[in-house]
Design a protein around this motif. Structure first.
Motif, PDB file in Angstrom:
ATOM      1  N   THR A   1     -13.942   5.683   0.530  1.00  0.00           N
ATOM      2  CA  THR A   1     -12.505   5.766   0.268  1.00  0.00           C
ATOM      3  C   THR A   1     -11.932   4.391  -0.022  1.00  0.00           C
ATOM      4  O   THR A   1     -11.120   4.202  -0.935  1.00  0.00           O
ATOM      5  CB  THR A   1     -11.785   6.389   1.466  1.00  0.00           C
ATOM      6  N   LEU A   2     -12.362   3.395   0.756  1.00  0.00           N
ATOM      7  CA  LEU A   2     -11.901   2.026   0.535  1.00  0.00           C
ATOM      8  C   LEU A   2     -12.251   1.549  -0.869  1.00  0.00           C
ATOM      9  O   LEU A   2     -11.415   1.001  -1.593  1.00  0.00           O
ATOM     10  CB  LEU A   2     -12.520   1.113   1.592  1.00  0.00           C
ATOM     11  N   LEU A   3     -13.499   1.761  -1.277  1.00  0.00           N
ATOM     12  CA  LEU A   3     -13.941   1.302  -2.590  1.00  0.00           C
ATOM     13  C   LEU A   3     -13.210   2.036  -3.709  1.00  0.00           C
ATOM     14  O   LEU A   3     -12.827   1.431  -4.722  1.00  0.00           O
ATOM     15  CB  LEU A   3     -15.449   1.492  -2.729  1.00  0.00           C
ATOM     16  N   LYS A   4     -12.998   3.322  -3.536  1.00  0.00           N
ATOM     17  CA  LYS A   4     -12.320   4.103  -4.565  1.00  0.00           C
ATOM     18  C   LYS A   4     -10.869   3.677  -4.703  1.00  0.00           C
ATOM     19  O   LYS A   4     -10.346   3.528  -5.810  1.00  0.00           O
ATOM     20  CB  LYS A   4     -12.404   5.594  -4.230  1.00  0.00           C
ATOM     21  N   LYS A   5     -10.186   3.467  -3.558  1.00  0.00           N
ATOM     22  CA  LYS A   5      -8.763   3.133  -3.611  1.00  0.00           C
ATOM     23  C   LYS A   5      -8.534   1.692  -4.066  1.00  0.00           C
ATOM     24  O   LYS A   5      -7.563   1.406  -4.759  1.00  0.00           O
ATOM     25  CB  LYS A   5      -8.122   3.352  -2.238  1.00  0.00           C
ATOM     26  N   SER A   6      -9.411   0.789  -3.656  1.00  0.00           N
ATOM     27  CA  SER A   6      -9.190  -0.621  -3.981  1.00  0.00           C
ATOM     28  C   SER A   6      -9.691  -0.978  -5.369  1.00  0.00           C
ATOM     29  O   SER A   6      -9.189  -1.901  -6.002  1.00  0.00           O
ATOM     30  CB  SER A   6      -9.885  -1.509  -2.949  1.00  0.00           C
ATOM     31  N   ASN A   7     -10.724  -0.247  -5.839  1.00  0.00           N
ATOM     32  CA  ASN A   7     -11.330  -0.544  -7.144  1.00  0.00           C
ATOM     33  C   ASN A   7     -11.812  -1.988  -7.227  1.00  0.00           C
ATOM     34  O   ASN A   7     -11.726  -2.633  -8.272  1.00  0.00           O
ATOM     35  CB  ASN A   7     -10.346  -0.236  -8.285  1.00  0.00           C
ATOM     36  N   LEU A   8     -12.336  -2.497  -6.100  1.00  0.00           N
ATOM     37  CA  LEU A   8     -12.809  -3.870  -6.050  1.00  0.00           C
ATOM     38  C   LEU A   8     -14.318  -3.926  -6.264  1.00  0.00           C
ATOM     39  O   LEU A   8     -15.040  -2.993  -5.932  1.00  0.00           O
ATOM     40  CB  LEU A   8     -12.481  -4.494  -4.689  1.00  0.00           C
ATOM     41  N   SER A   9     -14.780  -5.039  -6.801  1.00  0.00           N
ATOM     42  CA  SER A   9     -16.216  -5.285  -6.887  1.00  0.00           C
ATOM     43  C   SER A   9     -16.743  -5.688  -5.521  1.00  0.00           C
ATOM     44  O   SER A   9     -15.980  -5.949  -4.583  1.00  0.00           O
ATOM     45  CB  SER A   9     -16.489  -6.415  -7.884  1.00  0.00           C
ATOM     46  N   LYS A  10     -18.060  -5.771  -5.390  1.00  0.00           N
ATOM     47  CA  LYS A  10     -18.656  -6.179  -4.117  1.00  0.00           C
ATOM     48  C   LYS A  10     -18.165  -7.562  -3.712  1.00  0.00           C
ATOM     49  O   LYS A  10     -17.794  -7.779  -2.545  1.00  0.00           O
ATOM     50  CB  LYS A  10     -20.181  -6.165  -4.219  1.00  0.00           C
TER      51      LYS A  10
ATOM     52  N   TYR B   1     -14.316  -0.606  13.209  1.00  0.00           N
ATOM     53  CA  TYR B   1     -15.035   0.092  12.140  1.00  0.00           C
ATOM     54  C   TYR B   1     -14.155   0.225  10.898  1.00  0.00           C
ATOM     55  O   TYR B   1     -14.650   0.180   9.766  1.00  0.00           O
ATOM     56  CB  TYR B   1     -15.469   1.472  12.637  1.00  0.00           C
ATOM     57  N   TYR B   2     -12.849   0.372  11.096  1.00  0.00           N
ATOM     58  CA  TYR B   2     -11.906   0.558   9.984  1.00  0.00           C
ATOM     59  C   TYR B   2     -11.275  -0.755   9.525  1.00  0.00           C
ATOM     60  O   TYR B   2     -10.510  -0.762   8.561  1.00  0.00           O
ATOM     61  CB  TYR B   2     -10.777   1.508  10.408  1.00  0.00           C
ATOM     62  N   GLN B   3     -11.551  -1.852  10.225  1.00  0.00           N
ATOM     63  CA  GLN B   3     -10.884  -3.116   9.930  1.00  0.00           C
ATOM     64  C   GLN B   3     -11.581  -3.833   8.776  1.00  0.00           C
ATOM     65  O   GLN B   3     -12.585  -4.519   8.964  1.00  0.00           O
ATOM     66  CB  GLN B   3     -10.868  -3.998  11.186  1.00  0.00           C
TER      67      GLN B   3
ATOM     68  N   PHE C   1      -4.260   1.371   9.182  1.00  0.00           N
ATOM     69  CA  PHE C   1      -5.081   0.426   8.432  1.00  0.00           C
ATOM     70  C   PHE C   1      -4.677   0.389   6.960  1.00  0.00           C
ATOM     71  O   PHE C   1      -4.279   1.404   6.377  1.00  0.00           O
ATOM     72  CB  PHE C   1      -6.561   0.810   8.535  1.00  0.00           C
ATOM     73  N   ASP C   2      -4.818  -0.794   6.388  1.00  0.00           N
ATOM     74  CA  ASP C   2      -4.603  -1.024   4.959  1.00  0.00           C
ATOM     75  C   ASP C   2      -5.948  -1.375   4.340  1.00  0.00           C
ATOM     76  O   ASP C   2      -6.618  -2.303   4.788  1.00  0.00           O
ATOM     77  CB  ASP C   2      -3.599  -2.164   4.767  1.00  0.00           C
ATOM     78  N   MET C   3      -6.351  -0.623   3.315  1.00  0.00           N
ATOM     79  CA  MET C   3      -7.639  -0.853   2.660  1.00  0.00           C
ATOM     80  C   MET C   3      -7.546  -1.821   1.485  1.00  0.00           C
ATOM     81  O   MET C   3      -8.464  -1.908   0.677  1.00  0.00           O
ATOM     82  CB  MET C   3      -8.202   0.470   2.134  1.00  0.00           C
ATOM     83  N   LYS C   4      -6.398  -2.523   1.356  1.00  0.00           N
ATOM     84  CA  LYS C   4      -6.155  -3.332   0.158  1.00  0.00           C
ATOM     85  C   LYS C   4      -6.212  -2.440  -1.078  1.00  0.00           C
ATOM     86  O   LYS C   4      -6.846  -2.756  -2.100  1.00  0.00           O
ATOM     87  CB  LYS C   4      -7.163  -4.485   0.032  1.00  0.00           C
ATOM     88  N   SER C   5      -5.552  -1.308  -0.969  1.00  0.00           N
ATOM     89  CA  SER C   5      -5.622  -0.310  -2.031  1.00  0.00           C
ATOM     90  C   SER C   5      -4.738  -0.694  -3.207  1.00  0.00           C
ATOM     91  O   SER C   5      -3.815  -1.495  -3.079  1.00  0.00           O
ATOM     92  CB  SER C   5      -5.190   1.058  -1.510  1.00  0.00           C
ATOM     93  N   VAL C   6      -5.025  -0.085  -4.339  1.00  0.00           N
ATOM     94  CA  VAL C   6      -4.186  -0.246  -5.513  1.00  0.00           C
ATOM     95  C   VAL C   6      -2.812   0.320  -5.167  1.00  0.00           C
ATOM     96  O   VAL C   6      -2.674   1.444  -4.720  1.00  0.00           O
ATOM     97  CB  VAL C   6      -4.783   0.501  -6.718  1.00  0.00           C
TER      98      VAL C   6
ATOM     99  N   ASP D   1      -3.101   3.120   4.409  1.00  0.00           N
ATOM    100  CA  ASP D   1      -4.065   4.113   3.943  1.00  0.00           C
ATOM    101  C   ASP D   1      -4.627   5.045   5.002  1.00  0.00           C
ATOM    102  O   ASP D   1      -5.005   6.173   4.683  1.00  0.00           O
ATOM    103  CB  ASP D   1      -5.256   3.389   3.289  1.00  0.00           C
ATOM    104  N   HIS D   2      -4.733   4.607   6.255  1.00  0.00           N
ATOM    105  CA  HIS D   2      -5.436   5.427   7.240  1.00  0.00           C
ATOM    106  C   HIS D   2      -4.793   5.267   8.610  1.00  0.00           C
ATOM    107  O   HIS D   2      -4.436   4.156   9.019  1.00  0.00           O
ATOM    108  CB  HIS D   2      -6.908   5.023   7.317  1.00  0.00           C
ATOM    109  N   ALA D   3      -4.641   6.400   9.324  1.00  0.00           N
ATOM    110  CA  ALA D   3      -4.041   6.401  10.655  1.00  0.00           C
ATOM    111  C   ALA D   3      -5.038   6.919  11.677  1.00  0.00           C
ATOM    112  O   ALA D   3      -5.763   7.891  11.424  1.00  0.00           O
ATOM    113  CB  ALA D   3      -2.778   7.260  10.672  1.00  0.00           C
ATOM    114  N   THR D   4      -5.086   6.268  12.836  1.00  0.00           N
ATOM    115  CA  THR D   4      -5.952   6.668  13.934  1.00  0.00           C
ATOM    116  C   THR D   4      -5.152   6.626  15.229  1.00  0.00           C
ATOM    117  O   THR D   4      -4.090   6.008  15.304  1.00  0.00           O
ATOM    118  CB  THR D   4      -7.171   5.739  14.064  1.00  0.00           C
ATOM    119  N   VAL D   5      -5.689   7.261  16.263  1.00  0.00           N
ATOM    120  CA  VAL D   5      -5.037   7.245  17.574  1.00  0.00           C
ATOM    121  C   VAL D   5      -6.042   6.730  18.599  1.00  0.00           C
ATOM    122  O   VAL D   5      -7.233   7.036  18.527  1.00  0.00           O
ATOM    123  CB  VAL D   5      -4.501   8.641  17.957  1.00  0.00           C
ATOM    124  N   VAL D   6      -5.567   5.930  19.542  1.00  0.00           N
ATOM    125  CA  VAL D   6      -6.447   5.359  20.564  1.00  0.00           C
ATOM    126  C   VAL D   6      -6.846   6.457  21.547  1.00  0.00           C
ATOM    127  O   VAL D   6      -5.995   7.060  22.204  1.00  0.00           O
ATOM    128  CB  VAL D   6      -5.762   4.196  21.302  1.00  0.00           C
ATOM    129  N   SER D   7      -8.155   6.717  21.636  1.00  0.00           N
ATOM    130  CA  SER D   7      -8.673   7.767  22.515  1.00  0.00           C
ATOM    131  C   SER D   7      -9.175   7.213  23.846  1.00  0.00           C
ATOM    132  O   SER D   7      -9.253   7.939  24.836  1.00  0.00           O
ATOM    133  CB  SER D   7      -9.792   8.543  21.812  1.00  0.00           C
TER     134      SER D   7
END
Length: 365
Positions: free
Chosen positions: A150-159, A348-350, A304-309, A314-320
């Motif tokens: 998802t990160l790669l698709k949204k950001s469209n960044l190279s390696k 993991y999401y950072q 979290f922000d994936m540096k998306s276009v 981009d993504h929400a989580t809850v502390v378990s």
């Protein structure tokens, strides 16, 4: 261990099924060992040349290289792991040179950074395409939509650009965790709820991989997801935070049906805005402060922000759960939908931006 089963009405030589089965488990063994040793594996024994990810974004080898670099940064090597593949079918082409295998990946992992906690992942669907070049079956493509995909698709960044963004994100993460400690304890917002953090965890533990049928699964809508919907459910159903009124359609924080809900309930950018600014207009709904991740507790929210276009959240989580790191600091583990994870290290999401929200008006603070 699951065995590859051909679909009905197909006549397939057992040797082909056995070979495909062997390659599948060799492939996953290599990946899990790589995560354990943080050493890049030789995928040439299982992959055909010129393999690419879905939409030709980046090769599987480059994708794994990114994940290993990220794991090294945040101490996410596997200490122990146990994975299970649920293989549902294999379909062969009429000329028998191509086969498509559909399977679901599940695992329990102990990370070195959060041992002995067992982190769980369920329901990651793979569509693996095999090609037979005359000398045997090799993987041509593995399609699976995890967080990195998802990160790669949204950001469209190279390696190379992803590596640079990861370095920026790591520096920002260290700085913000220290700087935002000064915000802890600031609470001048009046709320009409007491947040039940144990109830929030119990709800997350129940529905992280078995979705509540009273709510629509927004994973079914293309190019969207269910992460914010899940976090909203945890805060409302588990934590007891009341919904706002629905007299202004799409505004506020509420869910009535798939046709009638607030954008802040299901959309990550709108949730971010409501957590910080919702007190201006509504007595109901969650109120929060931006904080340091080291000061979070069960039931708090990390976005979290994936540096998306487009530069949005981009993504929400809850502390378990949290691990006590000493000196009144804590390491949060999170639960999330799409893909389904529980007690997973938040790091993991950072990859780029991390925003920690303390849900306010709790007797412990």
């Amino acid at each position: 261990m699951s065995r590859v089963i051909p679909t009905k009405a197909q006549t397939v030589d057992d040797s082909d099924l056995n070979e495909i089965n062997r390659v599948i488990y060799t492939y996953f063994d290599l990946k899990y060992l790589a995560m354990t040793n943080n050493i890049y594996p030789d995928l040439s024994m299982v992959f055909a040349e010129n393999n690419v990810m879905d939409d030709s974004i980046i090769t599987e080898a480059e994708r794994l290289e990114i994940e290993l670099k990220h794991n090294e940064m945040y101490g996410l090597k596997y200490q122990k792991y146990d994975y299970l593949l649920d293989i549902s079918e294999v379909v062969f082409s009429p000329n028998h040179v191509k086969a498509t295998v559909n399977l679901t990946e599940n695992h329990d992992v102990v990370f070195t950074a959060t041992a002995p906690t067992i982190s769980k992942m369920r329901g990651l669907e793979h569509e693996i395409t095999f090609m037979n070049n005359g000398s045997g079956w090799l993987i041509f493509e593995d399609k699976y939509e995890d967080y990195i995909w998802t990160l790669l698709k949204k950001s469209n960044l190279s390696k190379r650009e992803v590596f640079a963004a990861m370095e920026d994100g790591y520096r920002s993460f260290l700085y913000n965790n220290e700087a935002k400690k000064t915000a802890i304890g600031i609470n001048n917002v009046v709320t009409n709820y007491v947040y039940d953090r144990i109830g929030a965890r119990n709800y997350a533990a129940t529905y992280w991989d078995v979705y509540n049928p009273n709510y629509y699964n927004f994973n079914n809508i293309p190019d969207t997801g269910d992460c914010a919907n899940f976090v909203s459910q945890v805060m409302h159903e588990g934590g007891g935070i009341p919904e706002t009124s629905d007299d202004q359609p799409t505004y506020g924080w509420y869910y009535n049906s798939v046709q009638d809900y607030a954008s802040a309930w299901t959309g990550v950018p709108s949730m971010y805005d409501f957590l910080l600014n919702g007190a201006c207009c509504w007595e109901e709904g969650p109120k929060a402060l931006l904080s340091s991740t080291t000061q979070l507790n069960i039931g708090d929210v990390i976005i979290f922000d994936m540096k998306s276009v487009g530069g949005t959240y981009d993504h929400a989580t809850v502390v378990s759960s949290v691990q006590d790191m000493g000196n009144w600091t804590y390491f949060p583990l999170v639960a999330a939908h799409n893909d389904n994870r529980f007690d997973y290290p938040f790091t993991y999401y950072q990859y780029y931006g991390t925003y920690a929200f303390r849900i306010i008006n709790d007797p412990e603070y």
